[in-house]
Design an enzyme around this catalytic site. Structure first.
Site, short mmCIF file in Angstrom:
data_model
loop_
_atom_site.label_atom_id
_atom_site.label_comp_id
_atom_site.label_asym_id
_atom_site.label_seq_id
_atom_site.Cartn_x
_atom_site.Cartn_y
_atom_site.Cartn_z
N CYS A 1 0.80 -1.23 0.00
CA CYS A 1 0.00 0.00 0.00
C CYS A 1 0.83 1.27 0.00
O CYS A 1 0.30 2.35 -0.24
CB CYS A 1 -0.92 0.02 1.21
SG CYS A 1 -2.30 -1.06 0.96
N1 CO8 Z 1 -20.61 -10.10 4.88
C1 CO8 Z 1 -21.16 -10.43 6.05
N2 CO8 Z 1 -20.42 -10.69 7.16
C2 CO8 Z 1 -19.08 -10.64 7.03
C3 CO8 Z 1 -18.46 -10.32 5.82
C4 CO8 Z 1 -19.26 -10.05 4.71
N3 CO8 Z 1 -18.75 -9.73 3.52
N4 CO8 Z 1 -17.12 -10.32 6.00
C5 CO8 Z 1 -16.91 -10.64 7.27
N5 CO8 Z 1 -18.09 -10.86 7.91
C6 CO8 Z 1 -18.30 -11.26 9.28
C7 CO8 Z 1 -17.04 -11.89 9.86
O1 CO8 Z 1 -16.90 -13.24 9.49
C8 CO8 Z 1 -17.29 -11.71 11.34
O2 CO8 Z 1 -18.18 -12.70 11.79
P1 CO8 Z 1 -17.94 -13.41 13.20
O3 CO8 Z 1 -18.01 -12.30 14.22
O4 CO8 Z 1 -19.03 -14.40 13.25
O5 CO8 Z 1 -16.56 -14.01 13.11
C9 CO8 Z 1 -18.00 -10.36 11.40
O6 CO8 Z 1 -18.57 -10.16 10.10
C10 CO8 Z 1 -17.07 -9.22 11.72
O7 CO8 Z 1 -15.92 -9.33 10.89
P2 CO8 Z 1 -14.64 -8.47 11.09
O8 CO8 Z 1 -14.27 -8.39 12.53
O9 CO8 Z 1 -13.57 -8.95 10.13
O10 CO8 Z 1 -15.18 -7.06 10.60
P3 CO8 Z 1 -14.51 -5.65 10.72
O11 CO8 Z 1 -15.47 -4.75 11.37
O12 CO8 Z 1 -13.12 -5.71 11.26
O13 CO8 Z 1 -14.36 -5.21 9.17
C11 CO8 Z 1 -12.63 -4.97 7.54
C12 CO8 Z 1 -13.54 -5.92 8.29
C13 CO8 Z 1 -13.49 -4.07 6.67
C14 CO8 Z 1 -11.68 -5.77 6.66
C15 CO8 Z 1 -11.84 -4.09 8.53
O14 CO8 Z 1 -11.25 -4.89 9.53
C16 CO8 Z 1 -10.74 -3.29 7.87
O15 CO8 Z 1 -10.92 -2.58 6.91
N6 CO8 Z 1 -9.54 -3.31 8.45
C17 CO8 Z 1 -8.40 -2.56 7.93
C18 CO8 Z 1 -7.80 -3.34 6.91
C19 CO8 Z 1 -6.77 -2.62 6.10
O16 CO8 Z 1 -6.64 -1.44 6.03
N7 CO8 Z 1 -6.02 -3.42 5.43
C20 CO8 Z 1 -5.12 -2.97 4.50
C21 CO8 Z 1 -5.15 -3.96 3.41
S1 CO8 Z 1 -4.57 -3.41 1.92
C22 CO8 Z 1 -2.89 -3.37 1.88
O17 CO8 Z 1 -2.22 -3.28 2.84
C23 CO8 Z 1 -2.27 -3.48 0.54
C24 CO8 Z 1 -2.04 -4.88 0.16
C25 CO8 Z 1 -2.03 -4.95 -1.33
C26 CO8 Z 1 -3.29 -5.53 -1.85
C27 CO8 Z 1 -3.32 -5.57 -3.32
C28 CO8 Z 1 -4.61 -6.09 -3.93
C29 CO8 Z 1 -5.02 -7.46 -3.70
#
Ligand code: CO8
Length: 381
Positions: free
Chosen positions: A162
């Protein structure tokens, strides 16, 4: 901590944004995943019942928007992604004598940046491509674009997930301040969709494709009416396994499936959120302090675009009650997380309105972990 203080007189004189033709809404993405999951669960009912396989959970458009702020994303080709029988884009292979897709994307953004900066390819003497993924190892995508534009000089690719855009902009500043280049074309073509597991509800909604480019040059050579002078750059990396992609050319020698479990993008999103927000806010506070300012002096924060809740938290830490969407614009609702390109998209779309004398900071944070930032001031040239 790495801190770089360079002499004044280096500007970003223009940026370009190329947006792919296809958009995918959360609803479309969720329909594809849920259709896929339904079929998978039906076909594997016996194994799921026996506890040998886990049922595929369903996704929800409401969850996606609430948890991330993402409503839609642009991709190079949506058809294969939304086909429940395929669940990945279809990007036909090109011959060696054709421009590769990532170079084509980068070239489109590069031309827009050159136009905005009022520059011709012959004014440029270095090209840097920074992206989270590179379509191949060699020859460098940057050299392919250099060749397509007819630029005389040197070019190379770099990958810092990123932070590939902010780190590549910083390398441009280094090259200019050391005298190895006068004007650098920095290109960030993020072709993310091939690395997304569109069958995984935790990550299928996160990424979009896009390309951005910037012209960084000596202020005395700048042909634009106004430009953004670089006041300072700052970079930091701290090793973390919380965002990983293990896809590798070594899979063949390790006798493993290069696309198997854990080989595509995966993350512990909660941990990333908790650990990166304070790191990014502290990094930015330190940077403006080192430049003799307080966060209140910054008119605009072009923050990394991964998650709206992360940006709101960081904006609040920096600006307190003065935090607003105007001072820290959001583009991820429309573009999703475009890896390194997000903060440059925000800068491209939300900087022209500011008057000369305004100050702003471009900042990325993500895998590595890596944080990169550039403090800027709008100047008349
Ligand atoms: N629909 C319904 N429910 C879902 C879904 C969905 N799509 N996805 C997850 N859930 C569920 C989970 O399974 C979980 O259920 P349970 O409690 O039963 O286990 C519940 O919803 C809550 O899940 P989370 O705790 O994971 O939810 P969050 O509130 O944390 O949200 C996010 C998830 C949006 C991913 C959030 O944590 C986030 O954005 N975090 C920051 C991440 C970030 O910035 N990462 C950077 C990544 S990118 C990067 O660094 C570059 C890499 C290069 C990539 C290149 C391209 C591929």
């Amino acid at each position: 901590m790495s801190e770089y203080k360079m002499p004044r007189g280096i500007v970003i004189s223009g940026t370009g944004l190329w947006t792919p033709p296809d958009t995918i809404t959360n609803e479309e993405l969720v329909t594809a995943l849920n259709t896929f999951a339904q079929k998978y669960n039906r076909e594997n009912a016996a194994a799921i019942e026996a506890g040998e396989l886990e049922a595929k959970p369903f996704s929800s458009a409401e969850f996606i928007e609430k948890a991330s702020g993402i409503k839609s994303r642009y991709v190079v080709s949506k058809e294969g992604i939304l086909d429940p029988e395929r669940m990945r884009p279809y990007l036909p292979e090109r011959a060696d004598d054709e421009l590769c897709l990532q170079a084509e994307m980068g070239l489109k953004a590069a031309k827009l940046a050159l136009e905005k900066a009022n520059k011709k390819p012959e004014d440029i003497d270095a090209v840097i491509v920074g992206a989270s993924y590179l379509q191949r190892s060699y020859p460098a995508i940057a050299i392919e674009i250099q060749g397509a534009l007819g630029i005389d000089g040197f070019a190379f690719d770099m990958e810092v997930a990123c932070s590939s855009a902010t780190f590549s902009l910083q390398r441009a500043v280094d090259a200019i301040s050391s005298g190895s280049a006068k004007a650098v074309l920095v290109i960030n073509p993020e072709l993310a969709s091939p690395q997304v597991d569109y069958t995984d509800r935790d990550s299928h909604f996160i990424f979009g494709d896009v390309a951005v480019a910037s012209v960084v040059e000596r202020k005395d050579l700048c042909n634009a009416d106004t430009a953004w002078e670089i006041l300072g750059t700052k970079a930091k990396t701290v090793f973390s396994n919380n965002i990983r992609s293990n896809f590798s050319y070594t899979a063949r020698a390790a006798d493993v499936d290069p696309y198997g479990d854990g080989k595509l993008f995966r993350q512990n999103g909660r941990k990333v959120f908790k650990e990166v927000c304070p790191m990014a806010a502290e990094h930015l506070e330190n940077q403006v302090q080192e430049l003799g300012m307080t966060p209140a002096a910054i008119d605009r924060w072009w923050l990394h675009q991964a998650n709206i809740n992360m940006n709101n938290l960081i904006a609040k830490k920096l600006m307190g009650d003065d935090a607003s969407i105007e001072r820290a614009p959001i583009v991820l609702d429309r573009f999703a997380n475009t890896a390194c390109a997000g903060s440059v998209i925000a800068f491209n779309l939300h900087s022209d309105d500011l008057p000369v004398g305004s100050k702003g900071v471009i900042c990325s944070f993500g895998a590595g972990y890596s944080i990169g930032s550039l403090a800027l001031e709008k100047v008349a040239v």
